[in-house]
Design an enzyme around this catalytic site. Sequence first.
Site, PDB file in Angstrom:
ATOM      1  CE  LYS A 193       0.085  -0.111  -2.626  1.00  0.00           C
ATOM      2  NZ  LYS A 193       0.341   0.538  -3.792  1.00  0.00           N
TER       3      LYS A 193
HETATM    4  C1  LIG Z   1      -0.408   1.456  -4.785  1.00  0.00           C
HETATM    5  C2  LIG Z   1       0.275   2.392  -5.552  1.00  0.00           C
HETATM    6  C3  LIG Z   1      -0.381   3.596  -6.188  1.00  0.00           C
HETATM    7  C4  LIG Z   1      -2.048   3.904  -5.900  1.00  0.00           C
HETATM    8  O1  LIG Z   1      -2.454   4.198  -4.401  1.00  0.00           O
HETATM    9  P1  LIG Z   1      -3.851   3.813  -4.000  1.00  0.00           P
HETATM   10  O2  LIG Z   1      -3.789   4.207  -2.592  1.00  0.00           O
HETATM   11  O3  LIG Z   1      -4.215   2.427  -4.462  1.00  0.00           O
HETATM   12  O4  LIG Z   1      -4.598   4.829  -4.838  1.00  0.00           O
HETATM   13  C5  LIG Z   1       0.182   4.729  -6.812  1.00  0.00           C
HETATM   14  N1  LIG Z   1       1.589   4.395  -7.117  1.00  0.00           N
HETATM   15  C6  LIG Z   1       2.370   3.420  -6.637  1.00  0.00           C
HETATM   16  C7  LIG Z   1       3.894   3.014  -6.854  1.00  0.00           C
HETATM   17  C8  LIG Z   1       1.571   2.042  -5.754  1.00  0.00           C
HETATM   18  O5  LIG Z   1       2.390   1.547  -5.308  1.00  0.00           O
END
Ligand SMILES: *Cc1c(COP(=O)(O)O)cnc(C)c1O
Length: 466
Positions: A108
Amino acid sequence: MKYISTRGRIDPVGFQEAVMTGLARDGGLLIPQSIPRVTDRLDQWRRLTYVELAVEIMALFADLERAELDPLVRRSYVSFASPEVTPVVRVGPVHILELFHGPTLAFKDVALQLLGNLFEHVLRRTGGELNILAATSGDTGSAAIHGVRGRDHMQIFVLHPAGRVSPLQERQMTTVLDANVHNLALTGSFDDCQAIVKMLFNDLEFRDRYALGSVNSINWARILAQMVYYFYATFRVQDATGAARVRFAVPTGNFGDIFAGYLAARMGLPIGRLVLATNENDILSRFFATGEYRKGPVRLTLSPSMDIQVASNFERYLYYRGGESARQVNTWMDQFSAQGSLTVPLEGGAGVDGLIVGGRGTTEETLAVIRRYQEKEGYLLDPHTAVGVQVGEAHLHPDEPMICLATAHPAKFSEAIVRALGRDIAHHPILDALRNLPTRKENLPADVDAVRAVLVRTLDHRVKPA
Ligand SMILES: *Cc1c(COP(=O)(O)O)cnc(C)c1O
């Protein structure tokens, strides 16, 4: 580039408005009015660094000059520990795209570091303030805090359920002592936190008066930032293998990350398959097998950032799947709110989608994959990444290398690693260092008026009298 709504009931808006507003005013999600084809540029882009590539891609979607974009993008990625930003490494039968070299060690950061700089850029142009309000069960909160900490004209308020985020994830938020960061620990559940955020956003008078803004996963700039690494990784793996096409395996929750890959494919990036991987919360993998999207109960798993039933970005996919028809999206979404499910017709032999295939990994399978990759390859997978690798391995193809997105550093989820290996070997100096740092948070009841009062107290001297 202008942005339209998946529900079709707004006039097109510009990039800046799309970034600052999040949700469209008709309740839909914003999408670009057209998707540029870039096939003729791929060979030129192949030679660019990550930052140069990001500038080229973003210039197609943002109303910003390259001269403005370049320093903004560069600043967003200096905080990454790898000079490549998102390096790709060969591990056994797959290639791992490491997205966890940012300040909070989760993918993120790739989007939220950029978003912080975009907000700052827009506020400098337009004047004014932005007060970000978010609820988190873990990863998003700390990545958002690190994206806006210490910035002028911006405050961030992050609500988390007291005692219900992992101690490590809590420290990643509460050790940030910048004056513009406000951690609110609510006596309640994550759903309570989210409901309070929604209530405050739905109070339009309050929202306007206090210039509330959002960083949630439907923000268009997050998708845009995430498209870049699909291009970057495809080029690196093509350089290494000579393959014409590649595949991606994507650990999926809110469908934001994989949607960025879907758009990259529509732009002309040679992606043979997008493999959508879920844990036991498998609404999306079931959808891509059957065409039926049906809500179930949320189960707690080893990969908490994927413990999601209704995927907030899925509506964007439905828009394209329905032939870019807002009317079709409205029909499906009405069906979903009335019945808790919607059904998309299958396409002949191609199933639901010729590009996206789904699959799920159970807790036992996730632990087994972590163990096998550690023992055979000496590579430690975090549990989210392990779900992607598990499902990706079921879709290996001799001519199309499989690139598995690694969405978090394993040290963020060391309890799962201990369960898989019986040993506590997942560490990272950034996380270890948090143990001894001072923290700051405010404890509150899970009550909308209590949260409102904190915002008013903090912001009142900043806003002009009504
Ligand atoms: C947010 C997240 C995901 C999922 O991603 P999306 O864009 O919501 O599908 C997968 N792995 C981790 C570690 C995350 O923080």
